[in-house]
Design an enzyme around this catalytic site. Structure first.
Site, mmCIF file in Angstrom:
data_model
loop_
_atom_site.group_PDB
_atom_site.id
_atom_site.type_symbol
_atom_site.label_atom_id
_atom_site.label_comp_id
_atom_site.label_asym_id
_atom_site.label_seq_id
_atom_site.Cartn_x
_atom_site.Cartn_y
_atom_site.Cartn_z
ATOM 1 N N ASP A 162 40.541 38.632 34.927
ATOM 2 C CA ASP A 162 40.331 39.591 36.009
ATOM 3 C C ASP A 162 39.394 40.683 35.509
ATOM 4 O OD1 ASP A 162 40.457 41.449 38.062
ATOM 5 O OD2 ASP A 162 42.631 41.737 37.964
ATOM 6 N N HIS A 165 42.738 37.548 39.264
ATOM 7 C CA HIS A 165 42.916 38.576 40.273
ATOM 8 C C HIS A 165 43.384 37.920 41.578
ATOM 9 C CE1 HIS A 165 42.008 42.653 41.773
ATOM 10 N NE2 HIS A 165 41.771 42.039 42.931
ATOM 11 N N SER A 181 45.422 45.610 43.657
ATOM 12 C CA SER A 181 43.976 45.796 43.646
ATOM 13 C C SER A 181 43.611 47.155 44.233
ATOM 14 C CB SER A 181 43.306 44.637 44.394
ATOM 15 O OG SER A 181 41.909 44.613 44.179
#
Length: 311
Positions: free
Chosen positions: A252, A282, A157
């Site tokens: 995501d 995610h 991320s």
């Protein structure tokens, strides 16, 4: 495909229990809830040969660095791993499970730096800190029992964003020479308004409201979103960067920008492998204690690291 059954069970449990989205909480509450959730889904941490704590001089003061060793062997390769959390949440502990797993499975040192968080320290504080930590590890490789010629960067991320940014910085600075970049559902374009960003709005999963919340804290100056160190996809060229593994998740909001970054790397001549985990969300990379796909993705990452380090 539909949500993976294991993901569906997690999502439905949140709805049943009335779990509030992180972006509706105070910063302190969100930071605590994020770490608690990751620890709960990550399973029992693996044992490694040694874990050491260090402090280094960063651009804004002292920075912590945790070093995980899989063995006492000298001259081990190094993965600089940057934790996720939207540059707002997260600590070294956020990446503890991932670091332990990759150290053992890839046979490398994993070095996880702490970095300053937004909104207290907006862009580019996190990038500057991660760069300082990487330089410190390379400079102190002999004392750490590490090989300064075999260093990769990685993260999930926001950590993937930071890893990608560091490859641009290293290319601009003429070093350190990096052997690979592990980018797990990375933020690569802070201006993105694509299909995956618009489609993912489930309040019980990471969604486009989450992305907007993080962005608002990290980029108080909206123009910073166009800086390649914030949006590596907007860099003039990606040619000459180290080979990459890009991992994305079907459900995501960052899926499309991660895959566009992989395509752009390939277009610019960078060896790249990209894998979309169908039915996943995610954050799944840190959920190996709960999600089978998390374990598979960690194994894929470790296999790729071994190729970069040892082949």
């Amino acid at each position: 495909m539909p949500l993976d059954p294991q993901v569906r069970a997690m999502r439905d449990a949140k709805e049943r229990d009335g779990v509030a989205p992180l972006y509706t909480m105070t910063l302190d509450a969100a930071r605590a809830a994020d770490l608690a959730s990751i620890r709960a889904a990550g399973g029992t941490p693996e044992k490694v040969h040694e874990v050491t704590e260090h402090w280094l001089d960063g651009p804004g003061g002292k920075l912590p660095l945790r070093v995980y060793r899989p063995s006492a062997d000298p001259g081990l390769p190094v993965l600089m791993y940057f934790f996720g959390g939207g540059w707002v949440l997260g600590t070294i502990d956020t990446a503890d499970g991932i670091a332990r797993n990759l150290a053992n499975a890839a046979g490398c040192i994993v070095a996880v730096p702490g970095y300053r968080l937004a909104p207290e320290h907006p862009f580019p504080a996190a990038v500057e800190d991660c760069w300082a930590a990487t330089e410190w590890v390379v400079r102190n490789a002999a004392a750490l029992g590490a090989d300064p010629e075999r260093v990769a960067v990685g993260g999930d991320s926001a950590g993937g964003n930071l890893a990608a940014a560091l490859t641009l910085m290293a290319a601009e600075a003429g070093g350190p020479s990096l052997v690979g970049q592990l980018l797990v559902y990375p933020n690569t374009d802070q201006t993105a308004d694509d299909d995956s960003m618009r489609e993912n709005d489930d309040p019980y999963l990471f969604n486009h409201h989450s992305v907007a919340w993080y962005r608002s804290h990290y980029f108080p100056d909206a123009d910073d979103a166009y800086n390649p160190l914030a949006s590596p996809l907007l860099a003039e060229s990606l040619a000459g960067l180290p080979p990459a593994l890009v991992i994305t998740a079907e459900y995501d909001p960052l899926r499309d920008q991660g895959e566009r970054y992989a395509a752009r790397l390939a277009h610019d001549g960078v060896p790249v492998a990209v894998t979309r985990y169908e039915g996943m969300i995610h954050g799944f990379f840190a959920m190996s204690g709960t999600l089978e796909a998390g374990r598979v993705a960690l194994a894929q990452a470790a296999k790729q690291l071994r190729i970069w380090f040892f082949d």
